[in-house]
Motif scaffolding. Structure first.
Motif, PDB file in Angstrom:
ATOM      1  N   ARG A 268       0.822  -1.211   0.000  1.00 60.97           N
ATOM      2  CA  ARG A 268       0.000   0.000   0.000  1.00 60.97           C
ATOM      3  C   ARG A 268       0.855   1.260   0.000  1.00 60.97           C
ATOM      4  O   ARG A 268       0.379   2.340  -0.319  1.00 60.97           O
ATOM      5  CB  ARG A 268      -0.906   0.001   1.243  1.00 60.97           C
ATOM      6  N   ILE A 291      -1.561   4.127  -1.217  1.00 61.04           N
ATOM      7  CA  ILE A 291      -3.008   3.984  -1.343  1.00 61.04           C
ATOM      8  C   ILE A 291      -3.567   4.340   0.024  1.00 61.04           C
ATOM      9  O   ILE A 291      -3.213   3.727   1.032  1.00 61.04           O
ATOM     10  CB  ILE A 291      -3.383   2.519  -1.648  1.00 61.04           C
ATOM     11  N   ASN A 293      -6.903   5.120   2.570  1.00 63.49           N
ATOM     12  CA  ASN A 293      -8.339   4.969   2.780  1.00 63.49           C
ATOM     13  C   ASN A 293      -8.885   6.288   3.312  1.00 63.49           C
ATOM     14  O   ASN A 293      -8.602   6.678   4.434  1.00 63.49           O
ATOM     15  CB  ASN A 293      -8.577   3.830   3.773  1.00 63.49           C
ATOM     16  N   VAL A 303      -9.148  -1.406   2.830  1.00 65.25           N
ATOM     17  CA  VAL A 303     -10.112  -0.744   1.948  1.00 65.25           C
ATOM     18  C   VAL A 303     -11.238  -1.721   1.642  1.00 65.25           C
ATOM     19  O   VAL A 303     -10.986  -2.885   1.350  1.00 65.25           O
ATOM     20  CB  VAL A 303      -9.399  -0.337   0.639  1.00 65.25           C
ATOM     21  N   SER A 307     -15.281   2.258   0.439  1.00 68.54           N
ATOM     22  CA  SER A 307     -14.294   3.264   0.812  1.00 68.54           C
ATOM     23  C   SER A 307     -13.975   4.213  -0.340  1.00 68.54           C
ATOM     24  O   SER A 307     -13.909   3.794  -1.492  1.00 68.54           O
ATOM     25  CB  SER A 307     -12.973   2.611   1.235  1.00 68.54           C
ATOM     26  N   VAL A 309     -10.916   6.198  -1.920  1.00 71.50           N
ATOM     27  CA  VAL A 309      -9.498   5.858  -1.900  1.00 71.50           C
ATOM     28  C   VAL A 309      -8.700   6.954  -2.593  1.00 71.50           C
ATOM     29  O   VAL A 309      -9.112   7.457  -3.637  1.00 71.50           O
ATOM     30  CB  VAL A 309      -9.268   4.518  -2.632  1.00 71.50           C
TER      31      VAL A 309
END
Lengths: 425, 286
Positions: A268, A291, A293, A303, A307, A309
């Motif tokens: 992530r 990434i 959330n 996620v 969500s 994003v």
């Protein structure tokens, strides 16, 4: 007190890579020579763990290495792990298709598996003949099949064609008939390998339905899946397999959590200290990417499909251009591009700039995704591109109707609907 | 009873190696329905979408017999021991083709059924056994044809048919052929899983073996070392005894038959042991 129905003890499985050739005979003879002198297999020492990320140097790999676990009567056990982690090998040994190299496995009761659907169907024979043949291959006696025959035919919905050779069946009819036979087995232990059942949503749903049936009758189910939501909602316990070993066991929630936070689908964030370590080239560097959330206070939270994003990149422009175009393709785990997105902005040389893309809530379907990143100048001269810069998983949420399999489609937008009464014309 | 003792009642323990003689005959018996269904499948599926259907059962040996008749009787003028040539060749062909079918069809059982074996477990011996029993149907119809040809010779060719008591041995002869075919077949099938070379060897080996058996010539036409060599072939006494029983001409020796019987039992034992060892791991090598 619940009783163990499966106990796996120090299970090992060795596979030989490469071709069978003259060398195999030499190895066989050598092995036999060690064996009759009461020594250990000489090739065991050079067998290496199964690790797909490295080039294997030895001819022998361990597909399973020292696997130990126990399954209690009535458990629904999820088996999770990446491709090549040894899940299928484990199931093959359980269903006696192949034998272990070392260790043992103890079983109480009859095992049947839904990965055997349609095994032994002969295209020239009629549906009727194939029901008997397939049922017997799966371990039923002729009398058992006879007593369930009408039920099986009704369940399959191919009554009219029961005396037609199955080679004239449509693929849907074929699968329905095959599944009907498997569904009428009454094993004490049921194995469902969802990985092999992908591609047919209806079939998948039927498998899951059968699984619920079996477990509600207090029988035991082993469920192999890549779908963490399914594992979480259907299983009470789970084990995680990595490189042929059983790396963790626990409740399904614990294992799913562990799975999502380990390995290749949970990159992530990347963050490099200093320009010299960053990915890129002499014209542009990516210092960090993530990434996040946005539906949660903690951007690192898992996620799910509801969500929002953010995808962020921090880039440093070292080229002659003063405007950059940063873009990415969101790709599914299978490598299909779901969509691409890009943005042009001013980028003074040498200054880190954060570019942030907002993916709205209720858009992504559940699944694994990777990010393919590319950077151009404003004139669309390519500066840099790289695959798999980031990866992440989107979880399903529990729906009111319970888990019913993956929702079809690349994306899963939440769209507005309304209804109103109309007059009959 | 303590809980631990209860827990140890496993229905099955899967371990890497089986003992040499750990053969589960009870399990095989439990799967007898499957054997029956496989036989049914083979018979039903074999001649689907053919016009002549099961007539092919008869046409194959008939043509072979005719070819032998013209080449070996008319052209080469080989002796048939005083037996009408058609009858002589046909009885040889019918017996030999049953043996060859058992051997050929069991010898590739693992490779041919890898897709089934790779997905589901049942005692692997089920398939070779089904082949041998399934072959009996074909063999039976061919034997019937032989009887018809015999009757034809009796009525129209004034052939003097004089069967003797040895005819009672025919079921035993068939059993010997089946056992020989089955046991050699499963030995070969166990070897082909890893070394495909063996299947090439077998393909022409069976053909060559036919010429080393008294199919197209009688044992009496040979002598000396050649005769001894022929008698080492376990199929020879079967073929000769059959011809003796049917036509009164042939070599009948209980000792030679006994040799075949011992040979068959020993190879069957060896075959089952090897097959049993291979069935566990063959999926990894096939």
């Amino acid at each position: 007190m619940s009783q163990p129905v499966i106990r796996v003890e120090e299970l090992y499985k060795q596979y030989r890579l490469g071709l069978v050739s003259t060398g195999t005979l030499v190895h066989d003879l050598n092995r036999w020579w060690y064996n009759i002198r009461g020594k250990d297999d000489p090739y065991e020492k050079i067998t290496v763990a199964n690790n797909r990320t490295q080039k294997v140097v030895s001819d022998y790999v361990w597909a399973l290495q020292n696997v130990n676990f126990e399954v209690q009567q009535g458990d629904v056990l999820g088996i999770v792990g990446r491709n090549g982690a040894g899940k299928s090998t484990l199931l093959k040994i359980l269903s006696k298709v192949t034998g272990p190299t070392k260790g043992q496995m103890k079983i109480k009761g009859r095992i049947a598996s839904l990965l055997e659907v349609g095994t032994g169907f002969h295209p020239e024979l009629t549906g009727r003949d194939n029901i008997f043949l397939n049922g017997a291959i799966l371990g039923m006696t002729k009398a058992e099949i006879k007593s369930k025959f009408d039920e099986i035919v009704a369940f399959s919905g191919v009554e009219q064609y029961i005396d037609t050779p199955v080679k004239r069946y449509s693929s849907g009819m074929y699968v329905r008939l095959a599944f009907a036979v498997a569904a009428h087995l009454e094993p004490e232990i049921l194995i469902v390998d969802e990985v092999l059942a992908v591609g047919d949503a209806e079939f998948q749903r039927k498998c899951l339905g059968k699984m619920k049936d079996v477990s509600s009758q207090g029988r035991t189910v082993l469920f192999v899946s890549h779908n963490m939501t399914a594992v979480e909602s259907l299983c009470n316990k789970a084990v995680m397999m990595e490189q042929g070993t059983l790396s963790k066991q626990g409740t399904s929630a614990e294992i799913v959590d562990y799975y999502l936070h380990s390995g290749s689908f949970d990159k992530r964030q990347i963050n490099f200290e200093g320009l010299q370590n960053a990915i890129g080239n002499s014209e542009v560097k990516i210092l960090s990417a993530a990434i996040e959330n946005k539906s949660s206070n903690d951007p690192d939270e898992p996620v799910d499909v509801t969500s929002a994003v953010d995808v962020t990149f921090t880039v440093v422009n070292t080229s002659a251009a003063n405007r950059l175009y940063v873009g990415f393709d969101l790709r599914s785990a299978k490598g299909e591009t779901i969509f691409g997105a890009g943005h042009k902005f001013d980028a003074p040389q040498g200054k880190p700039i954060e570019a942030r893309c907002h993916i709205p809530a209720d858009l992504l379907n559940d699944g694994h995704y990777t990010i393919f990143t590319y950077i151009y100048t404003a004139e669309m001269r390519q500066l840099f591109k790289q695959e798999d810069v980031l990866s992440f998983q989107v979880k399903d949420t529990e729906r009111e109707a319970g888990f019913m399999g993956k929702v079809n489609g690349m994306v899963r937008p939440k769209l507005a609907w309304d209804t109103k009464e109309v007059q009959l014309v | 009873m303590s809980a631990t003792a209860q827990q140890e009642q496993w229905t099955e323990v899967i371990t890497p190696r089986k003992g040499l003689l750990d053969i589960n005959l009870r399990e095989l018996w439990r799967y007898r329905d499957l054997i029956a269904l496989f036989i049914q499948r083979d018979i039903k599926a074999q001649y689907k979408q053919t016009i002549l259907g099961p007539l092919w059962f008869l046409l194959q040996p008939l043509f072979s017999t005719l070819v032998f008749f013209f080449i070996f009787s008319r052209v080469a003028k080989l002796s048939t021991d005083g037996v009408p040539a058609m009858l002589f060749y046909m009885s040889g062909v019918v017996l030999w083709s049953y043996f060859a079918e058992c051997l050929n069809k069991t010898s590739n059982i693992f490779t041919l059924n890898a897709n089934i074996f790779g997905k589901v477990y049942f005692p692997r011996l089920v398939l070779p056994i089904a082949v041998v029993f399934g072959g009996l149907v074909r063999f039976g119809t061919q034997l019937l044809m032989l009887v018809l040809v015999l009757l034809f010779h009796v009525f129209f060719k004034e052939y003097h048919f004089q069967p003797n008591a040895a005819i009672l041995l025919v079921p035993f002869l068939v059993l010997l052929l089946a056992t020989l075919g089955l046991s050699l077949g499963i030995i070969f099938s166990s070897l082909t899983t890893k070394y495909k070379d063996v299947s090439f060897l077998l393909a022409f080996g069976v053909q060559l073996l036919m010429y080393a058996s008294p199919v197209i010539y009688p044992l009496s036409a040979t002598g000396g070392k050649l005769r001894t060599l022929l008698l080492l072939n376990p199929v020879t006494p079967v073929l000769e005894t059959f011809k003796f029983a049917m036509f009164g001409n042939g070599y009948f020796s209980p000792a030679a038959l006994g040799y075949t019987a011992i040979f068959a039992v020993v190879t069957l034992g060896v075959g089952i042991v090897i097959f049993n060892q291979v069935e566990k791991s063959f999926m990894d090598t096939v």
